[in-house]
Design a protein around this motif. Structure first.
Motif, PDB file in Angstrom:
ATOM      1  N   THR A 150      72.373  63.193  83.391  1.00 40.75           N
ATOM      2  CA  THR A 150      73.325  62.277  84.487  1.00 40.75           C
ATOM      3  C   THR A 150      73.418  60.698  83.075  1.00 40.75           C
ATOM      4  OG1 THR A 150      72.448  62.492  86.301  1.00 40.75           O
ATOM      5  CG2 THR A 150      73.642  59.820  85.801  1.00 40.75           C
ATOM      6  N   ALA A 151      72.007  60.515  82.085  1.00 44.03           N
ATOM      7  CA  ALA A 151      72.267  59.344  81.770  1.00 44.03           C
ATOM      8  C   ALA A 151      73.598  59.537  80.330  1.00 44.03           C
ATOM      9  CB  ALA A 151      71.173  59.368  80.560  1.00 44.03           C
ATOM     10  N   LEU A 152      73.334  61.199  80.259  1.00 45.37           N
ATOM     11  CA  LEU A 152      74.720  61.526  79.093  1.00 45.37           C
ATOM     12  C   LEU A 152      75.819  61.888  79.120  1.00 45.37           C
ATOM     13  CD1 LEU A 152      72.963  64.462  77.476  1.00 45.37           C
ATOM     14  CD2 LEU A 152      73.605  62.652  76.135  1.00 45.37           C
ATOM     15  N   LYS A 153      76.387  60.952  80.718  1.00 47.45           N
ATOM     16  CA  LYS A 153      77.761  61.172  80.855  1.00 47.45           C
ATOM     17  C   LYS A 153      78.087  59.620  81.456  1.00 47.45           C
ATOM     18  CE  LYS A 153      78.815  64.913  82.254  1.00 47.45           C
ATOM     19  NZ  LYS A 153      79.701  66.307  81.030  1.00 47.45           N
ATOM     20  N   LEU A 154      76.705  58.758  81.650  1.00 40.17           N
ATOM     21  CA  LEU A 154      77.686  57.359  81.828  1.00 40.17           C
ATOM     22  C   LEU A 154      77.344  56.632  80.526  1.00 40.17           C
ATOM     23  CD1 LEU A 154      74.528  57.021  84.534  1.00 40.17           C
ATOM     24  CD2 LEU A 154      77.322  56.841  84.968  1.00 40.17           C
ATOM     25  N   GLY A 155      76.578  57.187  79.473  1.00 34.09           N
ATOM     26  CA  GLY A 155      76.662  56.428  77.848  1.00 34.09           C
ATOM     27  C   GLY A 155      76.825  57.024  77.233  1.00 34.09           C
ATOM     28  N   ASP A 156      77.196  56.268  76.394  1.00 37.20           N
ATOM     29  CA  ASP A 156      77.470  56.478  74.967  1.00 37.20           C
ATOM     30  C   ASP A 156      76.610  57.041  74.067  1.00 37.20           C
ATOM     31  OD1 ASP A 156      80.037  55.512  74.472  1.00 37.20           O
ATOM     32  OD2 ASP A 156      79.294  53.638  74.057  1.00 37.20           O
ATOM     33  N   TYR A 157      75.328  56.756  73.523  1.00 36.70           N
ATOM     34  CA  TYR A 157      74.332  56.668  72.740  1.00 36.70           C
ATOM     35  C   TYR A 157      72.627  57.246  74.450  1.00 36.70           C
ATOM     36  CZ  TYR A 157      75.887  56.987  68.556  1.00 36.70           C
ATOM     37  OH  TYR A 157      76.731  56.992  67.582  1.00 36.70           O
ATOM     38  N   VAL A 158      71.805  58.644  74.401  1.00 38.59           N
ATOM     39  CA  VAL A 158      70.936  58.654  75.062  1.00 38.59           C
ATOM     40  C   VAL A 158      69.759  58.143  74.445  1.00 38.59           C
ATOM     41  CG1 VAL A 158      70.349  59.338  77.270  1.00 38.59           C
ATOM     42  CG2 VAL A 158      72.762  59.288  77.046  1.00 38.59           C
ATOM     43  N   VAL A 159      69.139  57.760  74.163  1.00 40.26           N
ATOM     44  CA  VAL A 159      67.868  57.702  73.681  1.00 40.26           C
ATOM     45  C   VAL A 159      66.801  58.012  74.737  1.00 40.26           C
ATOM     46  CG1 VAL A 159      66.436  56.716  72.631  1.00 40.26           C
ATOM     47  CG2 VAL A 159      68.480  55.732  72.689  1.00 40.26           C
ATOM     48  N   THR A 160      65.951  59.526  74.327  1.00 42.29           N
ATOM     49  CA  THR A 160      64.924  60.373  75.073  1.00 42.29           C
ATOM     50  C   THR A 160      63.482  60.244  73.831  1.00 42.29           C
ATOM     51  OG1 THR A 160      64.447  61.717  76.836  1.00 42.29           O
ATOM     52  CG2 THR A 160      66.183  62.478  74.589  1.00 42.29           C
ATOM     53  N   GLU A 161      62.697  60.899  74.930  1.00 38.53           N
ATOM     54  CA  GLU A 161      61.978  60.784  73.951  1.00 38.53           C
ATOM     55  C   GLU A 161      60.924  62.224  74.589  1.00 38.53           C
ATOM     56  OE1 GLU A 161      59.122  57.552  74.781  1.00 38.53           O
ATOM     57  OE2 GLU A 161      57.407  58.619  75.860  1.00 38.53           O
ATOM     58  N   ALA A 162      60.187  63.055  74.023  1.00 34.10           N
ATOM     59  CA  ALA A 162      58.924  64.589  74.637  1.00 34.10           C
ATOM     60  C   ALA A 162      57.476  63.676  74.440  1.00 34.10           C
ATOM     61  CB  ALA A 162      59.852  65.080  73.627  1.00 34.10           C
ATOM     62  N   GLY A 163      56.731  64.154  74.414  1.00 34.72           N
ATOM     63  CA  GLY A 163      54.813  63.861  74.539  1.00 34.72           C
ATOM     64  C   GLY A 163      54.474  64.602  73.719  1.00 34.72           C
ATOM     65  N   PHE A 164      53.678  63.318  72.851  1.00 32.56           N
ATOM     66  CA  PHE A 164      52.666  63.417  72.004  1.00 32.56           C
ATOM     67  C   PHE A 164      53.779  63.559  70.792  1.00 32.56           C
ATOM     68  CE2 PHE A 164      49.440  65.358  75.189  1.00 32.56           C
ATOM     69  CZ  PHE A 164      49.537  64.008  75.455  1.00 32.56           C
TER      70      PHE A 164
END
Length: 556
Positions: free
Chosen positions: A287-301
């Motif tokens: 959803t974020a990738l369709k709404l924004g120019d940049y999407v900042v995400t993260e993965a655990g540890f």
């Protein structure tokens, strides 16, 4: 400096409908949970399905230490800085679990001047997603025990029941229990136990499902027990799928909130990064990738757990192609990896820093194996010396990787400008050649060996006799052609949490292998990973309170 909760309580939040309007989400596509929280309708994803995706930025880190790294804080600060530079940016995060909040780890809303808000709501009950998952999980457990009590038509062997119960709290006394005590009408007596909610396979499923139909299909495939012929008994066999999906009808929808600087934040799901894949939901990211120019995400540890599972499980299933990886480290944490005691981390120690930097350099090599460009973000502390920072720049430069200083904890977006500019530079001038590490059709042993040797730096893998027997059973059931999700300590590349840095000449021991057929991966357990944590001697809960005017104290 003010505490995190004090900073969060002073935030100038916008009504969530205004935040949504920045993203062209209409009022009809929002389900409001008060003034500052909302769920996003799946209609948004359907409406924008033909819109090109924005750039996907993964924030990962070195192996965590008690010195702290600041991965979530960097994620939030970077997203705010990108937004300030004119890039329509959304941060996507996991939801915090109550167990760690009241235990020792604390919440997961960032820190300092790089937080998501309303912080107290996010760290507590939020929109009720975890409660819904807990209820769906325990409904299945109740239906399983009731089926056995009512005649056991599926011929379930009680000694081969693998479905426990869950609750979202740290409680070691529930790890091993006896259910069915009492009279004949109180059920069949057997051994069981509790896991924490974030370890539930339903949590992993919620975060990998692409819509409600995919959710139901995955729920139906979950293995809960085995019958006398050794065949798997599933949630579908117990006719529990529809009722569980009903309990999850709202939880499947991503949650929209904001950062301290009003950058949109989508926070959804929270699978355990040890026992599961440790990433926020596929639906939230898509959803974020369709709404924004940049999407900042993260993965655990650290990247050995988080980034590997993000790439090999989440990206594989969702068809995601990350454009850049940000690897977060601190001088303090690297010196601890080099053998410095926590009390001495403020002292300059170039030898220890160089030794401990081997941890960072191995993570850089690992990310490169996936074809993803990277940048190192050093979360700066006042005790860092110029000589130490220069040493890190030189070491990373030998790998062709730039080092950028980040001060987002103290300065918010202003402290992340240099990092944001470098992320934009990489996205605009370097092409990601993302690919996964292994073929899911390889054998379980070969896939595990690839992860251990290529990512951990191990010499190989040893399977215990019990683990090998479990592997053969999964092969007979046709459940072996799935990605591997390694349950391992987060503190080390090895399965021994005391071996810091970048150890060599070691082997990984797999002591148990089990399938999460609904989520779609095989869990390989190493070391002593607990799926129900305990509270420390002095829990964080001891210092929490709420005043008569509603002010919250002690939550972080």
């Amino acid at each position: 400096m003010k505490t995190d909760v004090q900073i969060a309580q002073e935030a100038q939040m916008k009504p969530i409908v205004e935040v949504a309007s920045q993203l062209d989400i209409s009022d009809d596509e929002l389900e409001l949970y008060g003034k500052y929280k909302a769920k996003i309708s799946p209609d948004v994803l359907e409406r924008l399905k033909d819109r090109p995706n924005g750039k996907l930025v993964l924030v990962t880190a070195i192996n965590p230490t008690p010195a702290g790294e600041g991965k979530t804080t960097t994620n939030v600060g970077l997203s705010m800085a990108l937004n300030k530079l004119g890039k329509k940016t959304i941060t996507t995060l996991r939801e915090p679990s109550l167990g760690p909040c009241f235990g020792i780890k604390g919440g997961a809303a960032g820190g300092g001047y790089s937080q998501v808000v309303p912080m107290d709501d996010i760290n507590l009950h939020f929109t009720g997603d975890f409660h819904a998952i807990t209820s769906a999980h325990n409904l299945l457990a109740a239906m399983l025990d009731n089926h056995i009590h009512q005649g056991n038509a599926l011929d379930i062997v009680t000694k081969k029941i693998v479905w426990k119960r869950v609750m979202d709290m740290n409680d070691r006394s529930l790890r091993h229990i006896i259910v069915g005590l009492g009279k004949k009408g109180d059920g069949v007596m057997r051994e069981s136990g509790f896991d924490i909610t974030v370890a539930s396979e339903i949590m992993a499923i919620l975060c990998l499902a692409t819509d409600i139909e995919d959710l139901k299909a995955r729920l139906s495939r979950m293995v809960v027990a085995y019958n006398s012929k050794g065949e798997a008994v599933t949630a579908g066999d117990l006719q529990a799928t529809g009722a569980m999906a009903l309990l999850l009808k709202d939880a499947i929808k991503p949650n929209l909130v904001q950062t301290l600087e009003n950058t949109p934040a989508i926070i959804h799901g929270g699978p355990f990064a040890n026992i599961a894949h440790g990433c926020n939901s596929v639906m939230a990211t898509q959803t974020a990738l369709k709404l924004g120019d940049y999407v900042v995400t993260e993965a655990g540890f650290g990247a050995d757990l988080g980034a590997e599972k993000f790439f090999d499980i989440k990206c594989r299933y969702a068809g995601l192609k990350p454009d850049v990886a940000v690897i977060v480290a601190t001088v303090r944490a690297l010196k601890m990896n080099g053998g410095v005691a926590k009390d001495n981390l403020a002292e300059e120690n170039l030898d220890a820093l160089k030794a401990g930097s081997a941890n960072l350099l191995r993570h850089l090599d690992n990310v490169a194996k996936y074809g993803v460009p990277a940048v190192v973000a050093i979360n700066r502390f006042p005790t860092d010396t110029e000589a130490e920072l220069e040493l890190l720049r030189d070491l990373c430069k030998e790998k062709g990787i730039d080092v950028v200083l980040s001060e987002v904890f103290a300065k918010g977006s202003e402290g992340g400008m240099e990092l944001a500019k470098e992320v934009i530079n990489i996205c605009e001038n370097q092409k990601s050649d993302f690919h996964t590490l292994y073929d899911v059709n390889d054998s379980i042993e070969d896939k595990m060996n690839t992860i251990a040797t290529e990512i951990y730096g191990a010499d190989g893998v040893d399977f215990t006799a019990d683990a090998l027997k479990q592997v053969r059973e999964l092969e007979k059931l046709g459940l072996d052609r799935l990605p591997i999700c390694v349950a391992k300590t987060q503190y080390s590349f090895t399965d021994d949490p005391k071996k810091l840095g970048a150890p060599k000449n070691f082997r990984i021991t797999v002591r148990e292998v089990k399938v999460s057929a609904g989520a779609g991966f095989i869990v390989a357990l190493t070391g002593s990973i607990m799926t129900m944590p305990g509270l420390p001697k002095v829990p964080a809960a001891n210092g929490m309170d709420i005043l008569s005017d509603g002010t919250i104290i002690g939550l972080s």
